[in-house]
Design an enzyme around this catalytic site. Structure first.
Site, PDB file in Angstrom:
ATOM      1  N   TYR A 149       0.835  -1.204   0.000  1.00 22.50           N
ATOM      2  CA  TYR A 149       0.000   0.000   0.000  1.00 22.50           C
ATOM      3  C   TYR A 149       0.870   1.255   0.000  1.00 22.50           C
ATOM      4  O   TYR A 149       0.671   2.167  -0.808  1.00 22.50           O
ATOM      5  CB  TYR A 149      -0.932  -0.004   1.209  1.00 22.50           C
ATOM      6  CG  TYR A 149      -1.940   1.118   1.192  1.00 22.50           C
ATOM      7  CD1 TYR A 149      -3.047   1.049   0.353  1.00 22.50           C
ATOM      8  CD2 TYR A 149      -1.786   2.240   1.994  1.00 22.50           C
ATOM      9  CE1 TYR A 149      -3.979   2.076   0.327  1.00 22.50           C
ATOM     10  CE2 TYR A 149      -2.703   3.272   1.971  1.00 22.50           C
ATOM     11  CZ  TYR A 149      -3.804   3.188   1.141  1.00 22.50           C
ATOM     12  OH  TYR A 149      -4.714   4.224   1.102  1.00 22.50           O
ATOM     13  N   LYS A 153       1.232   4.007  -3.055  1.00 25.65           N
ATOM     14  CA  LYS A 153       0.859   5.405  -2.862  1.00 25.65           C
ATOM     15  C   LYS A 153       2.049   6.346  -3.064  1.00 25.65           C
ATOM     16  O   LYS A 153       1.907   7.448  -3.583  1.00 25.65           O
ATOM     17  CB  LYS A 153       0.252   5.587  -1.473  1.00 25.65           C
ATOM     18  CG  LYS A 153      -1.113   4.925  -1.307  1.00 25.65           C
ATOM     19  CD  LYS A 153      -2.149   5.551  -2.225  1.00 25.65           C
ATOM     20  CE  LYS A 153      -3.538   5.005  -1.977  1.00 25.65           C
ATOM     21  NZ  LYS A 153      -4.577   5.690  -2.772  1.00 25.65           N
TER      22      LYS A 153
END
Length: 279
Positions: A149, A153
């Site tokens: 994640y 990002k």
């Protein structure tokens, strides 16, 4: 935001990805109430959103091309703002080889954003519009056990930087950095016994929506927008005092591991073993 620093939202044409999720649905409803024309993209539209949502798989090139064309047509052939909000999370320790879960997060969070944005470029250039990237605090302050994640990002921010260089003469590009909002995105991580409760605090959904609206409609293009005062401090520390932020995260992880927070999590066995050996 005062009237002097915000464009008039009325009549603006907005496309939101992940539009049936927690943030996308709330943002769309806010903009519709303010007089904007909104169309969403989502893999599984619920049908009860307050604006049209086109079914779209952001991991599929053909699906994105067709869905974006449909959405822009519904907006009258123009597009003023693209909000890249679609994203997923899940357990992904950095010490383990990349799994299908890792590939899923990278494909949706990074490449999905890339696909949709590329399909919207011509319409955005024509309107001298805006792209808003809903990234994450983890784009600058990585937390353990969720490497995919954070990596997706952070890469999303790098993509935004490149886009800004290429389109900046005609299109504004802004990154928004929420912390954690209560939503189903955290369910799979919690189910794996890797909940980041205690390492991350939830923030109000309303503040995240406020920040996205500010990014989309400020009269001056903003580069980076945080969503809370605490988030602004964390952003500053992570950017300018990374060794300090590392120490804070490492101490918190050690405390939770030694307290047994991850004992039931197979994926965290290495972290638990190493911290117990240090005890």
């Amino acid at each position: 935001m005062s009237k002097q620093t915000q464009q008039d939202v009325r009549g603006k044409r907005v496309l939101i990805t992940g539009a049936s999720g927690t943030i996308g649905r709330s943002l769309g409803a806010r903009l519709v109430a303010a007089g904007a024309q909104v169309v969403g993209l989502d893999l599984r539209p619920t049908g009860d959103e307050l604006f049209p949502v086109v079914e779209c798989d952001v991991t599929d090139d053909a699906s994105v091309t067709a869905a974006v064309a449909d959405a822009v047509a519904r907006l009258g052939g123009r597009l003023d703002v693209l909000v890249n909000n679609a994203g997923v999370g899940g357990p992904a320790p950095a010490e383990l080889a990349p799994s299908e879960e890792v590939r899923r997060q990278l494909d949706i969070n990074l490449l999905g954003t890339w696909r949709v944005t590329a399909a919207c470029v011509d319409a955005l250039v024509a309107s001298r519009g805006r792209v808003v990237m809903v990234t994450s605090r983890m784009a600058v302050l990585q937390l353990p056990l969720a490497a995919a994640y954070g990596a997706s990002k952070r890469a999303m921010v790098a993509y935004a930087d490149a886009l800004r260089h290429e389109l900046g003469t005609h299109v504004g590009v802004t990154c928004v950095y929420p912390s954690a909002v209560r939503s189903p995105i955290h369910d799979s991580t919690a189910a794996a016994g890797l909940s980041l409760e205690g390492m991350s605090t939830y923030e109000p959904l309303e503040g995240v929506v406020d920040a996205i609206v500010r990014a989309a409609f400020s009269t001056r293009v903003l580069r980076d927008v945080t969503t809370t005062r605490k988030g602004a401090i964390e952003f500053f520390i992570a950017r300018h005092l990374p060794a300090l932020s590392d120490r804070i995260v490492q101490r918190t992880l050690a405390s939770r591991a030694r307290a047994g927070a991850f004992d039931a999590a197979e994926l965290a066995a290495g972290v638990v073993r190493r911290h117990r050996e240090l005890a």
